[in-house]
Design a protein around this motif. Sequence first.
Motif, PDB file in Angstrom:
ATOM      1  N   ARG A  42     -12.260  12.706  29.741  1.00 36.55           N
ATOM      2  CA  ARG A  42     -11.186  11.780  30.076  1.00 36.55           C
ATOM      3  C   ARG A  42     -10.253  11.627  28.875  1.00 36.55           C
ATOM      4  N   ASN A  43      -9.012  11.937  29.073  1.00 35.29           N
ATOM      5  CA  ASN A  43      -8.025  11.882  27.995  1.00 35.29           C
ATOM      6  C   ASN A  43      -7.371  10.509  27.932  1.00 35.29           C
ATOM      7  N   LEU A  44      -6.716  10.236  26.819  1.00 35.33           N
ATOM      8  CA  LEU A  44      -5.991   8.981  26.682  1.00 35.33           C
ATOM      9  C   LEU A  44      -4.786   8.980  27.621  1.00 35.33           C
ATOM     10  N   ASP A  54     -17.101   1.388  23.792  1.00 32.34           N
ATOM     11  CA  ASP A  54     -17.894   2.190  22.860  1.00 32.34           C
ATOM     12  C   ASP A  54     -17.209   3.512  22.538  1.00 32.34           C
ATOM     13  N   GLY A  55     -15.879   3.481  22.420  1.00 28.05           N
ATOM     14  CA  GLY A  55     -15.116   4.658  22.027  1.00 28.05           C
ATOM     15  C   GLY A  55     -14.716   5.589  23.157  1.00 28.05           C
ATOM     16  N   LEU A  56     -15.078   5.258  24.400  1.00 26.13           N
ATOM     17  CA  LEU A  56     -14.733   6.103  25.545  1.00 26.13           C
ATOM     18  C   LEU A  56     -13.779   5.380  26.477  1.00 26.13           C
ATOM     19  N   VAL A  57     -12.758   6.083  26.955  1.00 32.19           N
ATOM     20  CA  VAL A  57     -11.792   5.497  27.891  1.00 32.19           C
ATOM     21  C   VAL A  57     -12.474   5.333  29.248  1.00 32.19           C
ATOM     22  N   LYS A  84     -12.323  -2.232  23.348  1.00 31.04           N
ATOM     23  CA  LYS A  84     -11.018  -2.135  22.702  1.00 31.04           C
ATOM     24  C   LYS A  84      -9.963  -1.845  23.755  1.00 31.04           C
ATOM     25  N   ILE A  85      -8.718  -2.139  23.414  1.00 34.32           N
ATOM     26  CA  ILE A  85      -7.583  -1.881  24.312  1.00 34.32           C
ATOM     27  C   ILE A  85      -6.694  -0.834  23.667  1.00 34.32           C
ATOM     28  N   ALA A  90       2.567   2.561  22.357  1.00 36.90           N
ATOM     29  CA  ALA A  90       2.501   2.525  20.886  1.00 36.90           C
ATOM     30  C   ALA A  90       1.637   3.630  20.334  1.00 36.90           C
ATOM     31  N   GLY A  91       0.748   4.166  21.175  1.00 36.03           N
ATOM     32  CA  GLY A  91      -0.142   5.242  20.752  1.00 36.03           C
ATOM     33  C   GLY A  91      -1.229   4.783  19.808  1.00 36.03           C
ATOM     34  N   GLN A  92      -1.664   3.527  19.972  1.00 39.65           N
ATOM     35  CA  GLN A  92      -2.684   3.001  19.069  1.00 39.65           C
ATOM     36  C   GLN A  92      -3.615   2.027  19.793  1.00 39.65           C
ATOM     37  N   ILE A  93      -4.725   1.752  19.141  1.00 40.24           N
ATOM     38  CA  ILE A  93      -5.678   0.792  19.680  1.00 40.24           C
ATOM     39  C   ILE A  93      -5.235  -0.585  19.225  1.00 40.24           C
ATOM     40  N   VAL A  94      -5.056  -1.477  20.212  1.00 40.47           N
ATOM     41  CA  VAL A  94      -4.509  -2.803  19.922  1.00 40.47           C
ATOM     42  C   VAL A  94      -5.615  -3.761  19.486  1.00 40.47           C
ATOM     43  N   ALA A  95      -6.659  -3.863  20.249  1.00 43.39           N
ATOM     44  CA  ALA A  95      -7.720  -4.839  19.921  1.00 43.39           C
ATOM     45  C   ALA A  95      -9.071  -4.211  20.064  1.00 43.39           C
TER      46      ALA A  95
END
Length: 95
Positions: A42-44, A54-57, A84-85, A90-95
Amino acid sequence: MKTGIGRLRKFDAVLARSGRLTLTKTPVTKLVREPKMPKSSRNLPTSGYAIMIDGLVKTEFATRDGVEIAARDLKRRFPMLQVKIYDAAAGQIVA
């Protein structure tokens, strides 16, 4: 005093010489490595938001409010998870 395999081999040789044990060659089995688990395919997302557990979308959302509500609910029900969100714009992890 020897211990382990060396001691057993010496003992087997003594028994074989005395005629109380017949040694036969047994086929050596090769060790087979278990295949590794495939990584998540699963891609971003390219737009919207996603919950990362746990690091997986895991799930994608269109709005920030929806993803925040879902993330808070998951963290409340399962506090041991790392939630995490990911913000695709933005291409980044927000929380």
